[in-house]
Design an enzyme around this catalytic site. Structure first.
Site, PDB file in Angstrom:
ATOM      1  N   SER A   8      22.246  43.339  33.566  1.00 21.62           N
ATOM      2  CA  SER A   8      21.489  43.388  32.305  1.00 21.62           C
ATOM      3  C   SER A   8      21.243  44.798  31.777  1.00 21.62           C
ATOM      4  O   SER A   8      20.790  44.937  30.635  1.00 21.62           O
ATOM      5  CB  SER A   8      20.147  42.675  32.467  1.00 21.62           C
ATOM      6  OG  SER A   8      20.355  41.292  32.571  1.00 21.62           O
ATOM      7  N   LYS A  31      22.820  45.506  28.546  1.00 23.81           N
ATOM      8  CA  LYS A  31      22.237  45.005  27.282  1.00 23.81           C
ATOM      9  C   LYS A  31      21.762  46.150  26.389  1.00 23.81           C
ATOM     10  O   LYS A  31      21.684  45.996  25.171  1.00 23.81           O
ATOM     11  CB  LYS A  31      21.088  44.031  27.589  1.00 23.81           C
ATOM     12  CG  LYS A  31      21.561  42.741  28.269  1.00 23.81           C
ATOM     13  CD  LYS A  31      20.390  41.897  28.764  1.00 23.81           C
ATOM     14  CE  LYS A  31      20.868  40.627  29.477  1.00 23.81           C
ATOM     15  NZ  LYS A  31      19.762  39.875  30.092  1.00 23.81           N
ATOM     16  N   TYR A  77      29.778  38.357  27.060  1.00 18.28           N
ATOM     17  CA  TYR A  77      28.499  38.606  27.746  1.00 18.28           C
ATOM     18  C   TYR A  77      28.718  38.815  29.257  1.00 18.28           C
ATOM     19  O   TYR A  77      28.220  39.784  29.847  1.00 18.28           O
ATOM     20  CB  TYR A  77      27.537  37.438  27.478  1.00 18.28           C
ATOM     21  CG  TYR A  77      26.270  37.521  28.287  1.00 18.28           C
ATOM     22  CD1 TYR A  77      25.271  38.437  27.972  1.00 18.28           C
ATOM     23  CD2 TYR A  77      26.077  36.694  29.399  1.00 18.28           C
ATOM     24  CE1 TYR A  77      24.118  38.534  28.734  1.00 18.28           C
ATOM     25  CE2 TYR A  77      24.936  36.778  30.163  1.00 18.28           C
ATOM     26  CZ  TYR A  77      23.956  37.705  29.833  1.00 18.28           C
ATOM     27  OH  TYR A  77      22.824  37.803  30.598  1.00 18.28           O
TER      28      TYR A  77
HETATM   29  O1  DON Z   1      23.140  36.466  32.800  1.00 17.57           O
HETATM   30  C1  DON Z   1      22.765  36.736  33.920  1.00 17.57           C
HETATM   31  O2  DON Z   1      22.045  35.996  34.570  1.00 17.57           O
HETATM   32  C2  DON Z   1      23.230  38.040  34.519  1.00 17.57           C
HETATM   33  N1  DON Z   1      24.573  38.328  34.101  1.00 17.57           N
HETATM   34  C3  DON Z   1      22.364  39.165  34.087  1.00 17.57           C
HETATM   35  C4  DON Z   1      20.893  38.923  34.354  1.00 17.57           C
HETATM   36  C5  DON Z   1      20.134  40.164  34.643  1.00 17.57           C
HETATM   37  O3  DON Z   1      20.656  41.181  35.042  1.00 17.57           O
HETATM   38  C6  DON Z   1      18.670  40.048  34.530  1.00 17.57           C
HETATM   39  N2  DON Z   1      18.062  41.265  34.939  1.00 17.57           N
HETATM   40  N3  DON Z   1      17.212  41.534  35.698  1.00 17.57           N
END
Ligand code: DON
Length: 315
Positions: free
Chosen positions: A64, A67, A191
């Site tokens: 994330s 992002k 994504y």
């Molecule tokens: O979409 C997801 O669940 C992961 N690719 C990214 C989530 C994430 O990194 C949340 N952060 N703490």
């Protein structure tokens, strides 16, 4: 005057010895295999000096943290129109929560929860192909970090493609409200691809410099974003960058920061430093346990918290 070499070395040593290291993200198979004993840290200051500790050269999945870079690209494409489709309020909910989407008509609370980042991916995809858009974000991150070796970890991306049921649900749900333009599969391919970018702490700290430097890329002197946009991205990182632990992160660390379930955190001390920490064990909200602790100690020892500027030590 504080000595960053000593502070970073001491924090890295303290983190190596920390008993409570949190739990790895086991819902993404390759992340469940990473050695939970690792810790890395890199701090690049406004003069371009780099300070590292622990495994600062070890690659990890940025997840994330990507992002932030995706949001920067999307704002470059559509500017403030983005805010018609994504909010900018903290959610107070988990990063992958679906609950608010129904009452809020498919408009995610902010660009850092998964739903918001999926809308951002839809914006970045435009009318293009996922593969090209992944290439675009990788090239952007390479430019920011001044490092052409940065790439996507295909195994991580494939794993999420196969098991990212929550994200598939979020995307379909937003599609039903008309808040995704492209096919769900294409948006999610972008994504998952961006989340699977692999970087080390040194590269990530370098990539975050434009947020420390009021929008400038210190290597080239080129403007990445306007000063106002850098300020606003930092504001979103401070208020939303750690999901339902954003308040706690502000309380403990007091810096704009963005976490990822790979255990990385990018933090920004505006005008002073860009900081990356990594340790794969997560706390209950999915943020790096030791990464947060390390940043808390760094902020205390340097006086860098944005709420501490009155008596901050000289940089
Ligand atoms: O979409 C997801 O669940 C992961 N690719 C990214 C989530 C994430 O990194 C949340 N952060 N703490």
């Amino acid at each position: 005057m504080h000595d960053l070499t000593t502070i970073v070395a001491e924090i890295a040593e303290e983190m190596q010895a920390a008993p409570d290291r949190g739990r790895r993200a086991d819902y993404i198979a390759p992340l469940a295999r990473v050695d939970v004993g690792q810790f890395g840290m890199a701090v690049v200051n406004a003069d371009g000096q780099m300070f590292t500790g622990g495994s600062a050269d070890e690659l990890f999945s940025v997840q994330s943290v990507s992002k932030v870079f995706a949001l920067t690209l999307a704002l470059g494409r559509v500017g403030d129109q983005l805010w018609d489709r994504v909010g900018r309020e903290p959610s107070g909910s988990a990063f992958n929560s679906v609950v608010q989407l129904e009452s809020e008509q498919g408009i995610p609370r902010n660009p850092f929860i998964n739903a918001g980042a999926i809308v951002v991916a839809d914006v970045n995809l435009g009318r293009g192909r996922s593969r090209e858009s992944i290439g675009e974000i990788v090239r952007f991150v390479r430019y920011l970090a001044d490092d052409d070796t940065i790439a996507v970890d295909v195994e991580v991306a494939t794993s999420e493609q196969e098991t990212g049921y929550r994200n598939v649900a979020l995307a379909n749900y937003m599609k039903s409200f008309g808040n995704l333009r492209s096919p769900v599969e294409d948006v999610l391919a972008l994504y998952f691809g961006q989340c699977a970018i692999a970087m080390n702490c040194r590269q990530l700290a370098m990539a975050g410099r434009y947020l420390m430097a009021a929008g400038l890329n210190p290597t080239s002197g080129h403007r990445v974003v306007s000063k106002a946009r850098a300020r606003r991205i930092n504001a979103l990182m401070l208020t939303c960058g750690h999901y339902d632990a954003s308040g706690d992160f502000a309380f403990r660390v007091g810096l704009p920061g963005k976490s990822g379930v790979g255990g990385g955190i990018l933090a920004v001390a505006p005008g002073r430093a860009s900081i990356a920490v990594w340790s794969p064990g997560l706390n209950a909200q999915g943020n790096s346990q030791l990464g947060t602790l390390a940043l808390e100690r760094l902020a205390v020892r340097t006086g860098w918290s944005v709420f501490d500027r009155g008596d901050a030590l000289p940089a």
